[in-house]
Design an enzyme around this catalytic site. Sequence first.
Site, PDB file in Angstrom:
ATOM      1  N   ARG A  52      43.633 -15.384 -17.385  1.00  6.38           N
ATOM      2  CA  ARG A  52      43.590 -13.940 -17.625  1.00  6.38           C
ATOM      3  C   ARG A  52      44.424 -13.185 -16.601  1.00  6.38           C
ATOM      4  NH1 ARG A  52      38.335 -12.105 -16.893  1.00  6.38           N
ATOM      5  NH2 ARG A  52      38.009 -13.968 -15.689  1.00  6.38           N
ATOM      6  N   ASN A  70      37.463 -13.620 -21.686  1.00  2.00           N
ATOM      7  CA  ASN A  70      36.897 -14.923 -21.989  1.00  2.00           C
ATOM      8  C   ASN A  70      35.886 -14.771 -23.115  1.00  2.00           C
ATOM      9  OD1 ASN A  70      38.272 -16.311 -19.979  1.00  2.00           O
ATOM     10  ND2 ASN A  70      36.666 -15.980 -18.471  1.00  2.00           N
TER      11      ASN A  70
END
Length: 98
Positions: A52, A70
Amino acid sequence: MCPLPLAAAAVAAPQAPLRLLNRGLAAAMSTARSLKSVDYEVFGRVQGVCFRMYTEDEARKIGVVGWVKNTSKGTVTGQVQGPEDKVNSMNSSAPEAG
């Protein structure tokens, strides 16, 4: 959660709050080029490996907006928006998931 730069009003109400990044959708839209929005889900080893954060950094470099988070399935899902050529560039800069 590491969302890409996106105006809060443009995000559908997520179940978990998203942290917005960079300068927002208005900055990405300040061009006459056609815009593109892509929803994606990444499979493989993408949690616990700074995927990320990598995505956020690449989005800033390329100049696109969006979000990334996520999932409970062990994947990463998100959205990228911006000029079509930059969104395509974001896709081609993605690392291979292991």
